[in-house]
Write a protein that holds these residues in place. Structure first.
Motif, PDB file in Angstrom:
ATOM      1  N   THR A 111      -7.748  41.901 -20.627  1.00  0.00           N
ATOM      2  CA  THR A 111      -8.678  41.042 -21.369  1.00  0.00           C
ATOM      3  C   THR A 111      -8.821  39.721 -20.643  1.00  0.00           C
ATOM      4  O   THR A 111      -7.825  39.148 -20.159  1.00  0.00           O
ATOM      5  CB  THR A 111      -8.152  40.782 -22.790  1.00  0.00           C
ATOM      6  N   ARG A 127      -9.561  35.862 -21.121  1.00  0.00           N
ATOM      7  CA  ARG A 127      -9.525  34.881 -22.209  1.00  0.00           C
ATOM      8  C   ARG A 127      -9.726  33.478 -21.658  1.00  0.00           C
ATOM      9  O   ARG A 127      -9.131  33.103 -20.644  1.00  0.00           O
ATOM     10  CB  ARG A 127      -8.189  34.934 -22.950  1.00  0.00           C
ATOM     11  N   THR A 177     -15.198  38.168 -28.576  1.00  0.00           N
ATOM     12  CA  THR A 177     -14.282  37.818 -29.665  1.00  0.00           C
ATOM     13  C   THR A 177     -13.896  36.359 -29.555  1.00  0.00           C
ATOM     14  O   THR A 177     -13.782  35.821 -28.448  1.00  0.00           O
ATOM     15  CB  THR A 177     -13.006  38.686 -29.606  1.00  0.00           C
ATOM     16  N   SER A 233     -12.704  35.672 -25.869  1.00  0.00           N
ATOM     17  CA  SER A 233     -12.189  36.705 -24.967  1.00  0.00           C
ATOM     18  C   SER A 233     -13.130  37.891 -24.939  1.00  0.00           C
ATOM     19  O   SER A 233     -14.032  38.038 -25.775  1.00  0.00           O
ATOM     20  CB  SER A 233     -10.782  37.152 -25.393  1.00  0.00           C
ATOM     21  N   ALA A 234     -12.877  38.781 -23.955  1.00  0.00           N
ATOM     22  CA  ALA A 234     -13.644  40.024 -23.796  1.00  0.00           C
ATOM     23  C   ALA A 234     -12.893  40.928 -22.841  1.00  0.00           C
ATOM     24  O   ALA A 234     -12.053  40.464 -22.048  1.00  0.00           O
ATOM     25  CB  ALA A 234     -15.042  39.736 -23.252  1.00  0.00           C
ATOM     26  N   PRO A 235     -13.151  42.220 -22.867  1.00  0.00           N
ATOM     27  CA  PRO A 235     -12.576  43.092 -21.838  1.00  0.00           C
ATOM     28  C   PRO A 235     -12.984  42.598 -20.451  1.00  0.00           C
ATOM     29  O   PRO A 235     -14.135  42.195 -20.228  1.00  0.00           O
ATOM     30  CB  PRO A 235     -13.189  44.451 -22.154  1.00  0.00           C
ATOM     31  N   ALA A 236     -12.049  42.612 -19.524  1.00  0.00           N
ATOM     32  CA  ALA A 236     -12.316  42.131 -18.172  1.00  0.00           C
ATOM     33  C   ALA A 236     -13.085  43.176 -17.380  1.00  0.00           C
ATOM     34  O   ALA A 236     -12.632  44.316 -17.227  1.00  0.00           O
ATOM     35  CB  ALA A 236     -11.011  41.793 -17.466  1.00  0.00           C
TER      36      ALA A 236
END
Length: 669
Positions: free
Chosen positions: A531, A533, A575, A597-600
């Protein structure tokens, strides 16, 4: 005589400064040994033991006593000269069981020896000249051990050896021209652009630039034994100080709060020292009234806390006691280096810095937006709330390629005069506020120390904005046992994960932060499931504070003590949330940090909006609008006031092939 008409902004004229200094000096006497050689205020035991603490207490309050004597031409209603002369005689007496620890016995004694030598020189007619010849010889013998001593770290400490030997030279004691020339050459190697000076060979930019590396040249040049040694340097040192102060005066909050960044923050209003150095040196670019406004603002910020319980004693902390703020070398007497910030009292009441009327700080007149290239800082100071914000793309107390842990007071992406980094052991291993990090399934966050800077500048395609960037070899980090906190982040085991490319666009209270995750040029792609962030400003204060999230807008806001921190996902983030913590900041028991945040995903740009302002926690902020085209070669920002900026994303950070892997060994300071 009081002159409140000369202090319309802070209320602090010279008489008020002197009154606080005198109360501080009287307050420590009850914590002195009967022979006056040692002063140990109440507090946690010093890491270096009671002997060092006692010497620190004497030497650091001796600074303040010396400033009072010098500025009043020897007038001495408190009997300071004799009181400290008694301590000198006892402390340097080798047969006294309570004698001072010597510079050859403790490195910290080298620091304190410089304060003693400096004040003996500054107050020569009232203390040194009246000492018994036998005591004078004791003092010379005590100080002389520094001659030829190569055990001084490669940082501001070299000024301590110069000051001591210059005093020894003036009284016929031993000294070494080679030592002084060697130390001056090393100190010159720390000089950087625009008057900034690094505290050593690493990227160590903090208040030591002002309260040590600019202060000592100004004082040393006035010592009796320095005239010929300093003759060829005075004008150059003054020019450097002048240029540095143009930045430094804009780094003081309108409420007098210094920037909460760097080490030794327990020294508090020592941050006022460079402004007095500027007054002493007659710098051309800043008026005496502006210099005093800055210095008095800093003292006024702390004075109510110094007098909180009527004792006028300093503690280990910021406002009140906060022991977690202490570093390895900090003891109960250490905070009295704050006396440097009262250097103005060494100037007589007739000096222009005292007879001039205070002038507003630059950001009390208009918003300030500028860059400091040496520390790699973007700076925005806003008139509406008096807050100074720094976005950091150049300072981490390390070198490019180092893989240490993040030092909370150096390696974060943002610092301000209204917020503090989390100053706890957990903060060293778990960066969140003012961070860009990759997070694994266990919640472990990467570190950025050793990043490669890309430079900082002002861009004026549309509204002017400060722009800068850097690339970090984001790494997992496991701290080794036994970390001694003297500034740099901890040593330990590091494992590279990915490149994190970060670009900041700053204007007013808002930063647009753009982030791109890339595979390492010399390693495998990062593992799936990470993730990305971005942490915003951590706001702290007493009371519960407020936090709220709007999931549909990917927005998190936090408020406490009249401050509001906002983090918004403008592109790519999914998010948002707020971390709530207790007792992690000297500014209050509650700390709230918003994040997004978000999936990388590799090779795409993410954009976040981060804001810090004095505003109601439950109000809606007017947010910048961000446009990030699919090609992602530039970003457009429409600011809340309607102005627009267009900033290219190419060239702001270094190319992957330009990233360096070499690091530098960290030296203590």
């Amino acid at each position: 005589m009081t002159r409140p008409d000369l202090a319309p902004l802070t209320g602090w004229d010279r008489a008020r400064w002197a009154d606080l200094a005198d109360r501080m000096l009287l307050a420590v006497r009850e914590h002195a040994s009967p022979d006056h050689a040692r002063i140990v205020p109440p507090g946690a035991p010093a890491a270096f033991g009671p002997d060092v603490a006692g010497l620190e207490g004497f030497a650091r309050t001796f600074l303040l006593a010396g400033f009072r004597l010098a500025g009043d031409g020897g007038e001495d209603r408190l009997g300071l000269a004799q009181w400290y002369a008694d301590g000198l005689a006892a402390g340097t007496d080798p047969g006294n069981p309570g004698r001072w620890v010597r510079p050859a016995e403790s490195g910290q004694a080298k620091v304190e020896a410089a304060s003693i030598a400096l004040i003996l020189d500054m107050t020569r007619p009232w203390i040194w000249d009246r000492l018994d010849p036998a005591v004078q010889q004791q003092v010379v013998d005590y100080l002389a051990v520094v001659v030829g001593d190569d055990g001084y770290p490669h940082n501001n400490w070299r000024w301590f050896r110069i000051v001591v030997q210059t005093f020894l030279r003036s009284v016929g004691g031993p000294w070494s021209r080679e030592d002084i020339e060697t130390d001056l050459a090393l100190l010159d190697s720390f000089v950087r652009a625009d008057g900034w000076i690094s505290d050593g060979p690493l990227r160590a930019y903090d208040h030591y630039a002002g309260w040590a590396l600019h202060l000592y040249p100004a004082l040393w040049a006035r010592m009796w034994g320095a005239q010929d040694l300093a003759a060829g340097r005075v004008e150059r040192d003054r020019e450097r100080l002048d240029r540095y102060l143009l930045d430094a005066v804009r780094l003081v909050g309108a409420d007098g709060a210094p920037l909460l960044q760097g080490r030794s923050l327990v020294y508090r209003f020592a941050t006022a020292a460079p402004f007095w150095a500027g007054a002493m040196s007659r710098v051309p670019s800043l008026s005496p009234g502006l210099l005093r406004r800055a210095a008095s603002g800093v003292l006024a910020h702390f004075a109510p806390h110094v007098d909180r319980d009527g004792t006028a004693l300093l503690t280990l902390g910021w406002h009140g006691p906060w022991p977690a703020m202490a570093q390895h070398y900090s003891g109960p007497s250490s905070p009295y280096w704050a006396a440097k910030g009262m250097l103005g009292l060494a100037l007589p009441a007739t000096d222009p810095v005292w007879t001039s009327t205070e002038e507003p700080l630059p950001h009390e007149r208009a918003d300030q937006l500028f860059t400091a290239s040496a520390p790699g800082w973007l700076v925005s100071a806003t008139r509406a709330d008096g807050i100074v914000r720094v976005v950091n793309h150049g300072t981490d107390y390390a070198s490019p390629g180092d893989q240490g842990g993040d030092a909370p007071a150096y390696a974060q992406l943002g610092y301000s005069t209204a917020t503090s980094p989390r100053l706890t052991a957990d903060a060293r291993t778990d960066p969140i506020e003012q961070s860009v990090a990759l997070i694994d399934a266990a919640g472990r966050a990467t570190h950025r120390t050793g990043f490669t800077p890309g430079g900082v500048d002002l861009h004026a395609d549309g509204a002017t904005a400060a722009v800068g960037g850097s690339v970090a070899r984001a790494h997992w980090f496991t701290e080794a046992p036994g970390h001694l906190d003297y500034g740099p982040g901890p040593a330990g085991e590091a494992t590279d994960v990915a490149l994190l490319r970060t670009v900041s666009v700053l204007r007013g209270p808002w930063e647009v932060r753009l982030v791109r995750v890339e595979a390492l040029p010399d390693g495998p792609a990062p593992a799936d499931g990470l993730t990305l962030r971005v942490g915003g400003w951590a706001v702290s204060g007493d009371g519960p504070g407020q936090d709220r999230c709007r999931p549909d807008d990917v927005l998190a806001a936090a408020g406490v003590a009249g401050l509001r921190s906002v983090a918004v996902g403008a592109a790519g983030f999914e998010t948002a949330g707020v971390r709530r913590e207790r007792d992690v900041s000297p500014l209050g028991g509650t700390t709230l940090t918003p994040w997004v945040s978000a999936p990388a995903v590799l090779d795409r740009w993410y954009a976040a909006i981060l804001g810090l302002e004095r505003a109601p926690a439950d109000g809606d902020a007017r947010l910048p609008e961000v446009t990030l085209p699919a090609a992602a070669d530039r970003v457009g920002v429409r600011w809340p006031d309607g102005a627009c900026s267009t900033v290219p994303l190419t060239g702001v950070t270094p190319a992957a092939e330009d990233l360096t892997r070499q690091g530098a060994a960290m030296s203590p300071g």
